[in-house]
Design a protein around this motif. Sequence first.
Motif, PDB file in Angstrom:
ATOM      1  N   ALA A 133     -55.970-100.840  36.864  1.00  0.00           N
ATOM      2  CA  ALA A 133     -55.951-102.120  37.348  1.00  0.00           C
ATOM      3  C   ALA A 133     -56.720-102.993  36.424  1.00  0.00           C
ATOM      4  O   ALA A 133     -57.759-102.660  35.902  1.00  0.00           O
ATOM      5  CB  ALA A 133     -56.719-101.938  38.711  1.00  0.00           C
ATOM      6  N   VAL A 186     -51.845-104.284  38.697  1.00  0.00           N
ATOM      7  CA  VAL A 186     -52.243-102.864  39.256  1.00  0.00           C
ATOM      8  C   VAL A 186     -50.789-102.191  39.034  1.00  0.00           C
ATOM      9  O   VAL A 186     -49.801-102.461  38.927  1.00  0.00           O
ATOM     10  CB  VAL A 186     -52.501-102.820  40.653  1.00  0.00           C
ATOM     11  N   PHE A 197     -57.120-102.433  44.962  1.00  0.00           N
ATOM     12  CA  PHE A 197     -56.951-102.966  43.743  1.00  0.00           C
ATOM     13  C   PHE A 197     -57.855-102.469  42.573  1.00  0.00           C
ATOM     14  O   PHE A 197     -58.008-103.049  41.512  1.00  0.00           O
ATOM     15  CB  PHE A 197     -56.777-104.536  44.023  1.00  0.00           C
ATOM     16  N   THR A 203     -61.273 -99.705  36.913  1.00  0.00           N
ATOM     17  CA  THR A 203     -60.853-101.027  36.910  1.00  0.00           C
ATOM     18  C   THR A 203     -61.313-101.922  35.894  1.00  0.00           C
ATOM     19  O   THR A 203     -62.591-101.911  35.639  1.00  0.00           O
ATOM     20  CB  THR A 203     -61.182-101.735  38.113  1.00  0.00           C
TER      21      THR A 203
END
Length: 242
Positions: A133, A186, A197, A203
């Motif tokens: 993500a 994502v 997310f 991330t």
Amino acid sequence: MAGVVGLITARGGSKGVPQKNIKILAGKPLIAWTIEAALQSQELDRVIVSTDDKQIASISRQYGAEVPFIRPLKLALDDSSHVDVVLHAIEWLAEQEQYETEYVTLLQPTSPFRIAADIDGAINFAREKKAKAVIGMMEAPSHPVCLRGMNEEGLLLELFPEKEESALRRQVLADVYAFNGALYVVRPDAIKEDKTFRPINETYGYKMPTKRSWEIDTEWEFLIASLLMENQIQTDSLRKTA
């Protein structure tokens, strides 16, 4: 076929600003600014709007977006999860069109200043990092050590009592960033597995300028966004004729 889908989420109900997604901002429905930026992207293969509202669907098609389905009502409530909305779109495309996506890029109409270069930059960054993500970020308007709690009597409460007073000096504070809500890139398998997310420690943040990170949730923010957009249009027009 694997591609990158730009998914614009726009439900009909909005309490902060009634009919916000199709309210006119600087001459166009709010959602049109995001649709146009997405269509100018070089990395998005498709631009799809997920909505429960027939008027939003009609306006979205007028501006060139696909609306292949109407979102179920259970996914258009005040407390509906954006994760569930994205999962619905992924599953619908796989089941109805046998269309598999490399990444889904969530684009909310409430960020009208985001441009195609932001979208493309975030997608390419996700590919470069092989990321689960990537989320749009901006410089935080205030550093966490400058924040305070407050009790019912108005007494300020220290959130970081261990910090020395010298740590409040701007020169020694580390840079911090805030989610700007403008874009989320994502991997479909990641959101199916993690249901978020923001997979922990997997991330990446994609830095965007503050001027393209303005997010609209209230009437006041809509008014300010209108003034900013009109000024930007006027400035661009003068620059072209200079």
